[in-house]
Design a protein around this motif. Structure first.
Motif, PDB file in Angstrom:
ATOM      1  N   SER A  40      -5.987   8.335   5.134  1.00 10.54           N
ATOM      2  CA  SER A  40      -6.542   6.919   5.149  1.00 10.54           C
ATOM      3  C   SER A  40      -6.943   6.422   6.610  1.00 10.54           C
ATOM      4  O   SER A  40      -7.732   5.691   6.497  1.00 10.54           O
ATOM      5  CB  SER A  40      -5.169   5.923   5.055  1.00 10.54           C
ATOM      6  OG  SER A  40      -4.005   6.322   5.946  1.00 10.54           O
ATOM      7  N   THR A 100      -6.209   2.321   0.171  1.00 10.35           N
ATOM      8  CA  THR A 100      -6.829   2.403  -1.339  1.00 10.35           C
ATOM      9  C   THR A 100      -7.641   4.039  -1.597  1.00 10.35           C
ATOM     10  O   THR A 100      -7.602   4.683  -2.342  1.00 10.35           O
ATOM     11  CB  THR A 100      -7.630   1.247  -1.624  1.00 10.35           C
ATOM     12  OG1 THR A 100      -6.733   0.188  -1.511  1.00 10.35           O
ATOM     13  CG2 THR A 100      -8.296   1.577  -3.078  1.00 10.35           C
ATOM     14  N   LYS A 124       4.265   1.865  -5.844  1.00 11.11           N
ATOM     15  CA  LYS A 124       3.051   1.511  -5.455  1.00 11.11           C
ATOM     16  C   LYS A 124       2.336   0.544  -6.331  1.00 11.11           C
ATOM     17  O   LYS A 124       1.298   0.249  -6.745  1.00 11.11           O
ATOM     18  CB  LYS A 124       2.022   2.894  -6.233  1.00 11.11           C
ATOM     19  CG  LYS A 124       2.402   4.064  -5.351  1.00 11.11           C
ATOM     20  CD  LYS A 124       1.496   5.262  -5.552  1.00 11.11           C
ATOM     21  CE  LYS A 124       1.804   6.426  -4.617  1.00 11.11           C
ATOM     22  NZ  LYS A 124       0.820   7.428  -5.123  1.00 11.11           N
ATOM     23  N   PRO A 183      -6.824  -0.096  -7.716  1.00 10.65           N
ATOM     24  CA  PRO A 183      -7.341   1.264  -7.706  1.00 10.65           C
ATOM     25  C   PRO A 183      -7.022   2.495  -8.562  1.00 10.65           C
ATOM     26  O   PRO A 183      -7.545   3.256  -9.037  1.00 10.65           O
ATOM     27  CB  PRO A 183      -7.301   1.722  -6.332  1.00 10.65           C
ATOM     28  CG  PRO A 183      -6.272   1.150  -5.642  1.00 10.65           C
ATOM     29  CD  PRO A 183      -6.286  -0.342  -6.322  1.00 10.65           C
ATOM     30  N   MET A 200      -1.218  -1.002  -5.235  1.00  6.95           N
ATOM     31  CA  MET A 200      -2.075  -0.379  -5.251  1.00  6.95           C
ATOM     32  C   MET A 200      -2.626  -0.188  -6.690  1.00  6.95           C
ATOM     33  O   MET A 200      -3.424   0.688  -7.093  1.00  6.95           O
ATOM     34  CB  MET A 200      -1.900   1.142  -4.755  1.00  6.95           C
ATOM     35  CG  MET A 200      -1.572   1.195  -3.398  1.00  6.95           C
ATOM     36  SD  MET A 200      -1.898   2.964  -2.561  1.00  6.95           S
ATOM     37  CE  MET A 200      -3.611   3.086  -3.066  1.00  6.95           C
ATOM     38  N   LEU A 240       0.819  -1.246   0.083  1.00  6.84           N
ATOM     39  CA  LEU A 240       0.033   0.008  -0.032  1.00  6.84           C
ATOM     40  C   LEU A 240       0.803   1.137   0.044  1.00  6.84           C
ATOM     41  O   LEU A 240       0.682   2.212   0.630  1.00  6.84           O
ATOM     42  CB  LEU A 240      -0.819   0.168   1.220  1.00  6.84           C
ATOM     43  CG  LEU A 240      -1.904  -0.802   1.193  1.00  6.84           C
ATOM     44  CD1 LEU A 240      -3.073  -1.068   2.242  1.00  6.84           C
ATOM     45  CD2 LEU A 240      -3.181  -0.356  -0.045  1.00  6.84           C
TER      46      LEU A 240
END
Length: 548
Positions: free
Chosen positions: A165, A156, A319, A325, A322, A29
């Motif tokens: 977050s 996300t 990243k 997304p 991730m 993440l």
């Protein structure tokens, strides 16, 4: 997909090093900040509104299911707490299929005695003290799993929507806790139906738009050919085969230790329905995984400099974890991406509520009712279960907010279940006549000791114990041996050998006689729990007898 992900992570950091370094840098993440470009966006208000709509849909379903749960409580002739924990054992088979989406061989053993939780057979066989010790790793594993998935969702939403977050984690946890508190398994099951539908439709809807994006190359060609990026299919080195086997067995066998699974198979009315549920789930799970796989392959085949994301690519910014997304946001039309984000949030929420209820059920029944207060009424048990849901939710959310090592949470949770609990579960169901509490305790201690000595640098646990095929990389041991499976097998062997030796000593009169807890007249925890109305009638009868 795992090979692609590992290759993905290595490219993201421009290194070819051992996994522990990868976890610290790209654990899923974006733990490391982008080194080249830091983007700031305005808060994505349309996205936030869409996520809010999805959450309201799930919450509304949970509230409706809680009302259904209240109606079932009134009709239930058994224990009221079972309505909360296992849906009164009359959950619709179609709902059950949607919520379980496999440990098929454990359906019949756990249903044969109408157990309510995974800890019930341990208490029946070993007694309360040993079962309470074995519950500790199960509880830790569940809470870490809650933290893992909440952290994944929070990270996300936080990045894509450009909000904190921690705020995303807090809101998601609050919604999941609220509807789980209100309706127990009914809320969890019926919201799973909505969540599964959103996930299936939402992610599949995004796939053609991502594949049709002009910045994305043909994924089959990009799999083996360098186009905009390196080929996305990784290579498995022969020396790493043991690690891959270890991970595959961990995911395949470790699942037998999750109370969430047993709640589903115990909630159906018959053994046949429970087995059909498992077969259907085995078909649905791969179908649900296909969109993520295709989206990941498309993202690895994309020229990101031609997209709204720009350059450097997500991989170069650390990243890699991730990418789903990010792909939804930058490779899909705006409104399609909102549906995809809602599907992603739904899938995570589906796991959170299941873990919350499974932990709370064992705390309420196996710890509070069976150990601390055997005379607890059904109403009090339900109160404790709801309090446990709130407590576990707070603990999981707190862990998710304090660290970004989501991948590390997953590894520790899976390790705990596979190394320490899987041998115990297999023995209690299939080798019950050959094991006793001495063997169970010895196996538990050995598993804990071995896993601690093998180490986990991600949490500062040194790798002290040398193993065959170890390779030293940057001062750390790179484990090539499938050590988790080795610990699991060693633990199972220890349980059986120590149990056999203890039985022999008992027969020779050198050890206290070994007997199952169920044959001990002093153990009454497996007796049916009385209903509140029955308790009042009993009290009235007793008072009349005393008065006469």
């Amino acid at each position: 997909m795992q090979i692609c992900r590992l290759h993905y992570q290595r490219r993201a950091n421009h290194i070819h090093t051992e996994p522990h370094a990868l976890l610290q840098k790209t654990d899923g993440l974006g733990d490391s900040e982008p080194q080249a470009v830091t983007r700031r966006m305005a808060v994505n208000w349309p996205g936030l509104v869409s996520i809010g709509v999805f959450y309201m849909m799930i919450l509304g379903t949970g509230i409706w299911a809680s009302m259904k749960s209240k109606r079932e409580e009134k009709k239930c002739t058994g224990n009221r707490s079972e309505v909360t924990m296992v849906g009164g054992r009359n959950l619709n088979i179609w709902v059950s299929i949607c919520t379980l989406t496999g440990a098929l061989f454990f359906v019949k053993p756990i249903r044969s005695k109408n157990y309510v939780t995974l800890m019930d057979p341990f208490q029946e066989k070993y007694g309360n003290a040993v079962a309470a010790v074995l519950f500790i790793p199960a509880l830790i594993g569940d809470i870490l799993w809650i933290a893992c998935i909440l952290g994944a969702l929070g990270g996300t939403i936080g990045v894509v929507m450009d909000i904190s977050s921690s705020l995303a984690v807090g809101i998601s946890a609050a919604v999941a806790v609220l509807y789980t508190l209100m309706g127990g398994l009914y809320s969890v099951a019926y919201t799973d139906v909505v969540q599964l539908g959103l996930m299936l439709v939402g992610l599949w809807l995004c796939v053609p738009f991502i594949l049709a994006n002009p910045s994305s190359a043909n994924i089959t060609l990009a799999a083996v050919t360098k186009l905009h990026q390196e080929p996305w299919i990784g290579r498995l080195k022969p020396e790493e085969a043991g690690r891959w086997v270890d991970n595959l067995l961990l995911m395949a066998i470790g699942g037998i230790c999750y109370q969430a699974f047993y709640q589903r198979v115990l909630s159906t009315a018959t053994d046949a329905q429970a087995k059909i549920t498992c077969y259907a789930a085995a078909v649905l799970c791969p179908i649900l995984a296909i969109p993520s796989l295709v989206i990941g392959a498309a993202a690895a085949s994309t020229n990101w400099n031609e997209t709204s994301y720009g350059s450097p690519s997500p991989y170069e910014q650390g990243k890699a974890g991730m990418i789903l997304p990010i792909a939804l946001q930058h490779l899909c039309p705006f409104y399609i991406s909102l549906i995809g984000m809602g599907a992603l949030a739904s899938s995570v929420m589906s796991s959170v509520d299941s873990a919350l209820l499974s932990s709370a059920s064992q705390l309420g029944r196996n710890i509070f009712k069976n150990i601390f207060y055997k005379g607890a009424s059904e109403k009090l048990i339900i109160i404790v279960v709801k309090g446990s849901i709130l407590l576990c939710g707070i603990m999981g959310a707190g862990l998710a907010m304090t660290t970004k090592s989501v991948h590390l949470f997953w590894i520790i949770s899976a390790d705990v279940f596979y190394s320490m609990m899987a041998p115990q579960v297999i023995c209690i169901f299939y080798l019950s006549r050959r094991v006793n509490h001495y063997g169970a305790c010895a196996g538990f201690v050995l598993a804990l000791l071995l896993r601690a000595l093998v180490g986990e640098p991600g949490i500062g646990l040194p790798d002290i114990l040398p193993l065959p095929w170890d390779k030293m990389v940057d001062g750390h041991r790179y484990r090539l041996l499938p050590f988790r499976t080795a610990i699991m097998l060693a633990t199972m062997a220890t349980i059986l050998v120590v149990s056999c030796f203890a039985s022999w000593l008992s027969e020779k009169g050198l050890l206290r006689r070994i007997s199952d807890a169920e044959t001990d007249t002093h153990m009454t925890y497996m007796a049916p729990v009385q209903m509140d109305v029955e308790e009042k009638k009993t009290e009235r009868t007793a008072s009349l007898i005393r008065s006469t």
